[in-house]
Design an enzyme around this catalytic site. Structure first.
Site, short mmCIF file in Angstrom:
data_model
loop_
_atom_site.label_atom_id
_atom_site.label_comp_id
_atom_site.label_asym_id
_atom_site.label_seq_id
_atom_site.Cartn_x
_atom_site.Cartn_y
_atom_site.Cartn_z
N GLY A 11 0.79 -1.23 0.00
CA GLY A 11 0.00 0.00 0.00
C GLY A 11 0.82 1.28 0.00
N SER A 12 2.04 1.23 -0.52
CA SER A 12 2.85 2.46 -0.54
C SER A 12 2.27 3.48 -1.52
CB SER A 12 4.31 2.15 -0.87
OG SER A 12 4.46 1.74 -2.22
N ASN A 13 1.63 2.99 -2.59
CA ASN A 13 0.96 3.92 -3.51
C ASN A 13 -0.26 4.54 -2.83
OD1 ASN A 13 2.17 3.96 -6.38
ND2 ASN A 13 2.26 1.81 -5.82
N LEU A 89 -3.51 -6.59 -7.49
CA LEU A 89 -2.97 -7.67 -8.35
C LEU A 89 -4.07 -8.61 -8.83
CD1 LEU A 89 0.29 -8.45 -6.36
CD2 LEU A 89 -0.07 -6.88 -8.27
N ASN A 106 -4.84 3.00 -13.22
CA ASN A 106 -3.90 1.99 -12.72
C ASN A 106 -2.47 2.51 -12.84
OD1 ASN A 106 -3.01 -0.69 -11.87
ND2 ASN A 106 -2.32 -0.97 -13.99
N HIS A 108 1.48 1.24 -13.26
CA HIS A 108 2.27 0.05 -13.61
C HIS A 108 3.75 0.41 -13.60
CE1 HIS A 108 3.07 -3.85 -15.42
NE2 HIS A 108 3.89 -3.24 -16.23
N ASP A 149 -3.31 -3.74 -18.61
CA ASP A 149 -2.30 -2.68 -18.83
C ASP A 149 -2.37 -2.11 -20.24
OD1 ASP A 149 0.06 -4.77 -17.04
OD2 ASP A 149 -1.40 -3.33 -16.27
N GLU A 178 6.55 5.94 -9.12
CA GLU A 178 5.11 5.63 -9.18
C GLU A 178 4.31 6.50 -8.25
OE1 GLU A 178 5.93 1.00 -8.93
OE2 GLU A 178 3.82 1.48 -8.79
C1 GRF Z 1 4.58 -2.49 -6.67
O1 GRF Z 1 5.31 -3.52 -7.29
C2 GRF Z 1 4.20 -1.49 -7.68
O2 GRF Z 1 5.16 -1.44 -8.71
C3 GRF Z 1 2.92 -1.98 -8.22
O3 GRF Z 1 2.29 -2.65 -7.13
C4 GRF Z 1 3.29 -3.10 -6.22
C5 GRF Z 1 2.99 -2.79 -4.81
O4 GRF Z 1 2.77 -1.45 -4.65
N1 GRF Z 1 2.12 -0.90 -8.74
P1 GRF Z 1 2.20 -0.90 -3.24
O5 GRF Z 1 3.39 -0.61 -2.35
O6 GRF Z 1 1.30 -2.00 -2.64
O7 GRF Z 1 1.44 0.34 -3.58
#
Ligand code: GRF
Length: 204
Positions: A11-13, A89, A106, A108, A149, A178
């Site tokens: 979940g860093s995004n 995913l 999305n 990528h 994608d 990202e």
């Molecule tokens: C990462 O590999 C990113 O490149 C893809 O999803 C994966 C996990 O991202 N978009 P996140 O830290 O869970 O957001």
């Protein structure tokens, strides 16, 4: 504008969106975070920010249709205007894509159309990049269509693949990119500065 954010992992995004909202850079709210994994750390991030969460596990529904129904209803109940796939995913069904056509984004971790599509996610993308020996990679934010994608591209940015790069350094470099690109793309959508014309996305 209300976001519905779909996650599967760290979940860093998602965190990048939360931080951009809290710093008032992004004038939106996250109405719900939906995960297809119980243990996704992104759920902890959402809870910490008092964002409603929902776990929807495909194998808890006896048909694809019932799963889709639950996903669509959850997003509608939380009044999501824009659906953001942030490290999600799982491939959305045609039905879900149709309901939210033009309102699903999305991120990528490559320069689409390179190193994308079925089986290309997370570290697998960066391994393929390093194995191929390309000198540039990057990140792409795009609208989601019925393919994997393949939707119209909103924003992309490249990074150099250095000889010193390994899986860890490349994936970290791109993940940081990202975060910035996703926030920028969502900001442009929220500010209604995006127009989709066929395969092209124009910035107004
Ligand atoms: C990462 O590999 C990113 O490149 C893809 O999803 C994966 C996990 O991202 N978009 P996140 O830290 O869970 O957001």
């Amino acid at each position: 504008m209300t976001l519905g954010v779909l996650i599967s992992g760290n979940g860093s995004n998602l965190q990048a969106l939360i931080d951009a909202i809290n710093s008032k850079y992004l004038s939106a709210r996250i109405g719900v975070v939906i995960s297809n994994r119980n243990g996704a750390y992104g759920l902890v991030r959402a809870k910490h920010d008092h964002i409603p969460i929902k776990v929807l596990l495909r194998n808890e529904f006896d048909t694809e249709d019932k799963y889709d129904e639950a996903l669509i209803n959850t997003l509608m109940e939380h009044k999501a205007d824009l659906i953001v796939l942030a490290g999600f995913l799982s491939i959305l069904s045609q039905r879900v894509v149709n309901v939210f056509k033009g309102r699903i984004i999305n991120v990528h971790p490559s320069l689409i159309p390179a190193f994308c599509g079925k089986g290309y996610y997370g570290k697998k993308v960066h391994k393929a990049v390093l194995d191929y020996g390309v000198k540039l990679s990057g990140a792409t934010v795009h609208f989601v269509d019925e393919g994997t994608d393949t939707g119209p591209i909103i924003v992309q940015e490249a990074v150099n693949v250095e000889e010193s790069d390994d899986l860890e350094s490349l994936s970290q470099k791109i993940l940081t990119l990202e975060h910035r690109l996703l926030v920028e793309a969502v900001k442009m959508f929220v500010e209604q500065r995006l127009a989709i014309e066929g395969r092209r996305v124009k910035t107004l």
